[in-house]
Motif scaffolding. Structure first.
Motif, mmCIF file in Angstrom:
data_model
loop_
_atom_site.group_PDB
_atom_site.id
_atom_site.type_symbol
_atom_site.label_atom_id
_atom_site.label_comp_id
_atom_site.label_asym_id
_atom_site.label_seq_id
_atom_site.Cartn_x
_atom_site.Cartn_y
_atom_site.Cartn_z
ATOM 1 N N PRO A 8 0.829 -1.197 0.000
ATOM 2 C CA PRO A 8 0.000 0.000 0.000
ATOM 3 C C PRO A 8 0.875 1.264 0.000
ATOM 4 C CG PRO A 8 -0.710 -1.517 1.702
ATOM 5 C CD PRO A 8 0.585 -2.040 1.153
ATOM 6 N N PRO A 9 0.398 2.370 -0.583
ATOM 7 C CA PRO A 9 1.210 3.588 -0.681
ATOM 8 C C PRO A 9 1.709 4.100 0.665
ATOM 9 C CG PRO A 9 -0.783 3.785 -1.993
ATOM 10 C CD PRO A 9 -0.901 2.511 -1.235
ATOM 11 N N ASP A 10 0.877 4.044 1.716
ATOM 12 C CA ASP A 10 1.329 4.530 3.015
ATOM 13 C C ASP A 10 2.438 3.657 3.594
ATOM 14 O OD1 ASP A 10 -0.642 2.536 3.233
ATOM 15 O OD2 ASP A 10 -1.184 3.156 5.267
ATOM 16 N N VAL A 11 2.385 2.371 3.336
ATOM 17 C CA VAL A 11 3.442 1.463 3.791
ATOM 18 C C VAL A 11 4.726 1.723 3.004
ATOM 19 C CG1 VAL A 11 4.153 -0.958 3.961
ATOM 20 C CG2 VAL A 11 1.826 -0.295 4.580
ATOM 21 N N ALA A 16 5.650 4.515 1.634
ATOM 22 C CA ALA A 16 6.215 5.792 2.096
ATOM 23 C C ALA A 16 6.964 5.582 3.407
ATOM 24 C CB ALA A 16 5.112 6.825 2.266
ATOM 25 N N ARG A 17 6.377 4.816 4.331
ATOM 26 C CA ARG A 17 7.054 4.564 5.609
ATOM 27 C C ARG A 17 8.328 3.763 5.394
ATOM 28 N NH1 ARG A 17 6.025 1.108 10.769
ATOM 29 N NH2 ARG A 17 7.269 2.321 12.230
ATOM 30 N N GLN A 18 8.292 2.781 4.508
ATOM 31 C CA GLN A 18 9.500 2.007 4.227
ATOM 32 C C GLN A 18 10.610 2.923 3.721
ATOM 33 O OE1 GLN A 18 7.928 -0.882 1.465
ATOM 34 N NE2 GLN A 18 7.647 -2.417 3.066
ATOM 35 N N GLN A 19 10.268 3.883 2.873
ATOM 36 C CA GLN A 19 11.258 4.798 2.320
ATOM 37 C C GLN A 19 11.858 5.689 3.401
ATOM 38 O OE1 GLN A 19 12.666 4.877 -0.699
ATOM 39 N NE2 GLN A 19 13.974 6.500 0.070
ATOM 40 N N TRP A 20 11.007 6.293 4.249
ATOM 41 C CA TRP A 20 11.589 7.174 5.260
ATOM 42 C C TRP A 20 12.332 6.386 6.323
ATOM 43 C CZ3 TRP A 20 5.965 8.617 6.123
ATOM 44 C CH2 TRP A 20 5.434 8.074 7.298
ATOM 45 N N MET A 21 11.901 5.169 6.635
ATOM 46 C CA MET A 21 12.640 4.359 7.609
ATOM 47 C C MET A 21 13.991 3.942 7.052
ATOM 48 S SD MET A 21 11.083 4.480 10.390
ATOM 49 C CE MET A 21 12.287 3.468 11.218
ATOM 50 N N ARG A 22 14.048 3.645 5.752
ATOM 51 C CA ARG A 22 15.329 3.329 5.119
ATOM 52 C C ARG A 22 16.269 4.521 5.227
ATOM 53 N NH1 ARG A 22 17.232 3.669 -0.643
ATOM 54 N NH2 ARG A 22 19.037 2.316 -0.681
ATOM 55 N N THR A 23 15.740 5.710 4.952
ATOM 56 C CA THR A 23 16.550 6.921 5.028
ATOM 57 C C THR A 23 17.054 7.152 6.446
ATOM 58 O OG1 THR A 23 15.320 7.920 3.206
ATOM 59 C CG2 THR A 23 16.530 9.415 4.645
ATOM 60 N N ALA A 80 4.555 9.623 11.793
ATOM 61 C CA ALA A 80 3.259 8.953 11.880
ATOM 62 C C ALA A 80 2.140 9.933 12.233
ATOM 63 C CB ALA A 80 3.315 7.828 12.914
ATOM 64 N N ASP A 81 2.520 11.120 12.711
ATOM 65 C CA ASP A 81 1.528 12.118 13.098
ATOM 66 C C ASP A 81 1.298 13.091 11.944
ATOM 67 O OD1 ASP A 81 -0.024 13.369 15.409
ATOM 68 O OD2 ASP A 81 1.144 15.062 14.634
ATOM 69 N N PRO A 82 0.068 13.172 11.425
ATOM 70 C CA PRO A 82 -0.184 14.041 10.271
ATOM 71 C C PRO A 82 0.055 15.520 10.546
ATOM 72 C CG PRO A 82 -2.242 13.088 11.091
ATOM 73 C CD PRO A 82 -1.124 12.461 11.857
ATOM 74 N N VAL A 83 0.042 15.938 11.808
ATOM 75 C CA VAL A 83 0.242 17.347 12.152
ATOM 76 C C VAL A 83 1.656 17.812 11.801
ATOM 77 C CG1 VAL A 83 0.279 19.008 14.071
ATOM 78 C CG2 VAL A 83 -1.512 17.263 13.957
ATOM 79 N N VAL A 84 2.666 16.981 12.040
ATOM 80 C CA VAL A 84 4.063 17.401 11.804
ATOM 81 C C VAL A 84 4.753 16.623 10.684
ATOM 82 C CG1 VAL A 84 4.459 18.300 14.124
ATOM 83 C CG2 VAL A 84 4.896 15.893 13.645
#
Length: 164
Positions: free
Chosen positions: A12-15, A17-24, A118-122
Motif C-alpha cells: 500500500p502507498p502509506d506502507v 512511504a514509511r519504508q522509504q523514510w525508515m530506510r533513510t 506517523a503524526d499528520p500534524v508534523v
C-alpha cells in the motif's frame, strides 16, 4: 504497467512511504540525526516503550533469489520503540526503529522521527526538514561512490582485441 504475480508483494502507498523514510533514517549517520534533533523545536515528550537495545538477528538468503532458504550469518541490530506526546504532535504516537549496528542513539532518534512522521500534524515538516535533506546527502554519496567505481571499469573486450 505489468500485472502482479503471486510472488510480487502488493505494498500500500502509506506502507511504501514509511519504508522509504525508515530506510533513510536507518542509513543516516548518528551525527546527522543528533543534529536534526537538536535543531527541532518544540520537542515532544519522549517515553521509552522498548530499548534502545542491541541484539543479534539471523540473516537469511535464498539460492538464486528464489530457491531454498539458508542461514547466511548473524548481524547486530539495535531497536527502539518510543511514545511521543505533547507539542508539536497532535496526539500520542508510537515510533519504532531497527538499525544495523550497536548505536543506541541512532535507533532512539530514528524511532522518535518515525513517531513524528506517523503524526499528520508534523509529518510534512519532518519530511521537509529531516528526511529530504538526508535523502539528498545519501543520494550524493551513492552517486560519488558509483562514479568512483565506474572510473575503475576495465573494458575486457578491448583488452582482448589488442592481443589478436
Amino acid at each position: 504497467m505489468t500485472a502482479s504475480t503471486p510472488t510480487d508483494p502488493v505494498v500500500p502507498p502509506d506502507v511504501a512511504a514509511r519504508q522509504q523514510w525508515m530506510r533513510t533514517l536507518a542509513e543516516a549517520g548518528s551525527a546527522e540525526l543528533i543534529g536534526a534533533w537538536e535543531r527541532w523545536e518544540p520537542k515532544p515528550e519522549v517515553r521509552h516503550i522498548r530499548g534502545p537495545e542491541a541484539g543479534l538477528v539471523m540473516v537469511r538468503g535464498r539460492a538464486d533469489a528464489g530457491g531454498v532458504r539458508f542461514n547466511l550469518g548473524e548481524a547486530t541490530v539495535t531497536r527502539a520503540t518510543v511514545r511521543l506526546h505533547g507539542a508539536p504532535v497532535g496526539s500520542d504516537v508510537i515510533g519504532s526503529s531497527y538499525v544495523l549496528g550497536t548505536d543506541l542513539d541512532h535507533a532512539e532518534l530514528a524511532a522518535i522521527f518515525d513517531g513524528m512522521l506517523a503524526d499528520p500534524v508534523v509529518r510534512e515538516r519532518v519530511l521537509d526538514e529531516v528526511v529530504t535533506p538526508l535523502e539528498r546527502r545519501q543520494r550524493q554519496h551513492d552517486e560519488s561512490r558509483q562514479a568512483e567505481a565506474r572510473s575503475t571499469l576495465v573494458d575486457f573486450f578491448t583488452v582482448a582485441r589488442e592481443h589478436e
